[in-house]
Design a protein around this motif. Structure first.
Motif, PDB file in Angstrom:
ATOM      1  N   ASP A  55       0.838  -1.206   0.000  1.00  0.00           N
ATOM      2  CA  ASP A  55       0.000   0.000   0.000  1.00  0.00           C
ATOM      3  C   ASP A  55       0.868   1.250   0.000  1.00  0.00           C
ATOM      4  O   ASP A  55       0.589   2.210  -0.730  1.00  0.00           O
ATOM      5  N   GLN A  58       2.462   1.753  -3.373  1.00  0.00           N
ATOM      6  CA  GLN A  58       1.461   2.230  -4.329  1.00  0.00           C
ATOM      7  C   GLN A  58       1.203   3.715  -4.143  1.00  0.00           C
ATOM      8  O   GLN A  58       1.109   4.468  -5.111  1.00  0.00           O
ATOM      9  N   LYS A  59       1.110   4.166  -2.879  1.00  0.00           N
ATOM     10  CA  LYS A  59       0.899   5.591  -2.610  1.00  0.00           C
ATOM     11  C   LYS A  59       2.073   6.414  -3.123  1.00  0.00           C
ATOM     12  O   LYS A  59       1.887   7.494  -3.692  1.00  0.00           O
ATOM     13  N   ASP A  61       4.104   5.609  -5.609  1.00  0.00           N
ATOM     14  CA  ASP A  61       4.016   5.616  -7.065  1.00  0.00           C
ATOM     15  C   ASP A  61       2.949   6.600  -7.542  1.00  0.00           C
ATOM     16  O   ASP A  61       3.155   7.333  -8.518  1.00  0.00           O
ATOM     17  N   ASP A  62       1.794   6.634  -6.863  1.00  0.00           N
ATOM     18  CA  ASP A  62       0.723   7.548  -7.245  1.00  0.00           C
ATOM     19  C   ASP A  62       1.167   9.003  -7.084  1.00  0.00           C
ATOM     20  O   ASP A  62       0.846   9.850  -7.917  1.00  0.00           O
ATOM     21  N   ASP A  63       1.922   9.304  -6.029  1.00  0.00           N
ATOM     22  CA  ASP A  63       2.423  10.664  -5.819  1.00  0.00           C
ATOM     23  C   ASP A  63       3.382  11.088  -6.914  1.00  0.00           C
ATOM     24  O   ASP A  63       3.407  12.227  -7.348  1.00  0.00           O
ATOM     25  N   GLU A  64       4.214  10.151  -7.393  1.00  0.00           N
ATOM     26  CA  GLU A  64       5.155  10.465  -8.479  1.00  0.00           C
ATOM     27  C   GLU A  64       4.421  10.737  -9.784  1.00  0.00           C
ATOM     28  O   GLU A  64       4.837  11.568 -10.575  1.00  0.00           O
ATOM     29  N   ASP A  65       3.334  10.027 -10.016  1.00  0.00           N
ATOM     30  CA  ASP A  65       2.562  10.196 -11.260  1.00  0.00           C
ATOM     31  C   ASP A  65       1.759  11.492 -11.267  1.00  0.00           C
ATOM     32  O   ASP A  65       1.504  12.060 -12.322  1.00  0.00           O
ATOM     33  N   GLY A  66       1.350  11.935 -10.104  1.00  0.00           N
ATOM     34  CA  GLY A  66       0.431  13.076 -10.035  1.00  0.00           C
ATOM     35  C   GLY A  66       1.111  14.311  -9.733  1.00  0.00           C
ATOM     36  O   GLY A  66       1.297  15.345 -10.065  1.00  0.00           O
TER      37      GLY A  66
END
Length: 66
Positions: A55, A58-59, A61-66
Motif C-alpha cells: 500500500d 502504491q501511494k 508511485d501515485d504521488d510520483e505520477d500526479g
C-alpha cells in the motif's frame, strides 16, 4: 510499478522479481559460510511483501505520477 534506479535492473528477469545471488564463476574458492548466506539471502528476498508495504509503495508511485 517501481523501476530500478540508475538502470541497474536485470533485463532478463521479469519485473517484480528480486535478483538472485549466484556462486562465483571466476575460479576462486568461496568461503565455507558463503553457501549458507546465499541460501538465507535468497529465501528472504523471495518472501512476499506485507500488504502495508505494498500500500505504501502504491501511494508513493501515485504521488510520483500526479
Amino acid at each position: 510499478m517501481l523501476s530500478q534506479p540508475n538502470g541497474r535492473g536485470d533485463p532478463g528477469r521479469p519485473s517484480g522479481q528480486p535478483p538472485e545471488v549466484r556462486p562465483q564463476t571466476n575460479g576462486e574458492a568461496e568461503p565455507g559460510w558463503a553457501g549458507g548466506l546465499r541460501k538465507l539471502y535468497n529465501s528472504v528476498v523471495q518472501e512476499p511483501l506485507p500488504d502495508s508495504f505494498k500500500d505504501l509503495l502504491q501511494k508513493l508511485d501515485d504521488d510520483e505520477d500526479g
